[in-house]
Write a protein that holds these residues in place. Structure first.
Motif: not given
Ligand SMILES: NC(=O)c1ccc[n+]([C@@H]2O[C@H](COP(=O)([O-])OP(=O)(O)OC[C@H]3O[C@@H](n4cnc5c(N)ncnc54)[C@H](OP(=O)(O)O)[C@@H]3O)[C@@H](O)[C@H]2O)c1
Length: 297
Positions: A131-151, A222-228
């Protein structure tokens, strides 16, 4: 009675000990569960070490390790709606109740029934990494095709974020040490070995699971940055993940797993008697995927 692994004082791993405790009695909004499997997480050793006393400083000793479990409901409080004796469930433990144990209390509103086909060990990984993964991606709400770096793509949260991001049509890159390359590739992500080269690039979003200096290295990419894990992300212009901890999120992740769209990537399954070993590996900060306690072993 229930065997549990806990500690009578804050400290390093040597304060951990097994003891017997009476089965806890559920309050009105709680359920008593026979634990079938429990997830092993970094927060478990942080709580034991006394590093996050705002979360468990008020809980009497002995405290029991573990935050998440899957199992069968043995008793349900009158306000734990939608949960009945005999249900197969996964959920978050009541603070201090612990899940490295044969029985525990889960919070009714943070507990969900799971599909019959879902293995216990998979279900036990849903509350924290799933559910952390789900929360992160819902919070980012990125469009299809957007680039994401998972550190930190090789950890429990990282590998779940990578899969759910790909499932949403994002283009995923992950960082990790050399041994994590195969894992990243398996789930369709490009890979940057941070031990061999600098982490560079420009991404629509960065999800950080590592924190500290590593977070500071990736933040400018990052254009948008989120940490867990590292709340100082806000000083860098990013956001800390907003956790929902609700039943609906647990159900959504369970459905994704049952549909074959999310694999928790369990790399180690341990009997309760070897929970020390599982937590030590997580405490090394270089585990792969998820480690789980299987109470049937
Ligand atoms: N806010 C919340 O509710 C929440 C929920 C879950 C987790 N968390 C936090 O999130 C963090 C990650 O949790 P987790 O369960 O995914 O941990 P984990 O499974 O133990 O994974 C940690 C990963 O970090 C990687 N790593 C370490 N140093 C790295 C670096 N410099 N660059 C890239 N990767 C690096 C390791 O891979 P290598 O061996 O390749 O280095 C390892 O696979 C923890 O701090 C945890 O407390 C918070």
């Amino acid at each position: 009675m229930s065997t549990a692994l806990g500690y009578r004082e804050f400290g390093a791993a040597d304060v951990q000990e097994f003891f017997d405790r009476p089965d806890p009695v559920p309050g009105p909004a709680e359920v008593l569960v026979r634990v079938a499997a429990a997830g092993v997480n970094p927060l478990d050793h942080l709580l034991r070490s006394g590093h996050v006393r705002e979360l468990n400083g008020h809980v009497p000793f002995p405290q029991v390790l573990g935050m998440e479990a899957a199992g069968t409901v043995l008793a349900a409080g009158e306000d734990a709606t939608g949960l009945e004796v005999g249900d197969r469930v996964t959920g978050f433990a009541l603070t201090g109740a612990g899940t490295y144990a044969e029985t525990t209390l889960l919070l009714g509103e943070s507990t969900a029934r799971i599909p019959d086909t879902l293995p216990w060990t998979w279900a036990a990984t849903i509350p924290v990494a799933g559910t952390t993964a789900l929360d992160v991606l819902d919070q980012l709400d990125l469009p299809v095709g957007a680039s994401l770096l998972v550190n930190g793509i090789g950890g429990g949260v990282g590998i779940a974020v990578a899969q759910l991001a790909r499932d949403r049509g994002l283009v995923v890159t992950g960082t990790g040490s050399t041994a994590k390359r195969e894992l990243a590739t398996k789930y369709g992500a490009a890979f940057i070995d941070y031990t061999a080269s600098s982490v560079v690039g420009r991404f629509d979003a960065v999800v950080d699971t590592v924190g500290g200096e590593s977070l500071r290295t990736v933040a400018p990419l990052a254009k948008k940055l989120i940490a867990v894990g590292d709340q100082s992300v806000t000083e860098l212009g990013g956001e800390f993940v907003h956790r929902r901890l609700d039943r609906a999120s647990l159900e959504r992740v369970a459905e994704l797993m049952a549909a074959g769209r999310l694999d928790p990537h369990i790399t180690g399954t341990y009997p309760l008697a070897r929970a020390h070993d599982a937590l030590a590996l997580v405490e090394s900060r270089h585990a792969s995927g998820k480690l789980v306690l299987d109470l049937s072993l």
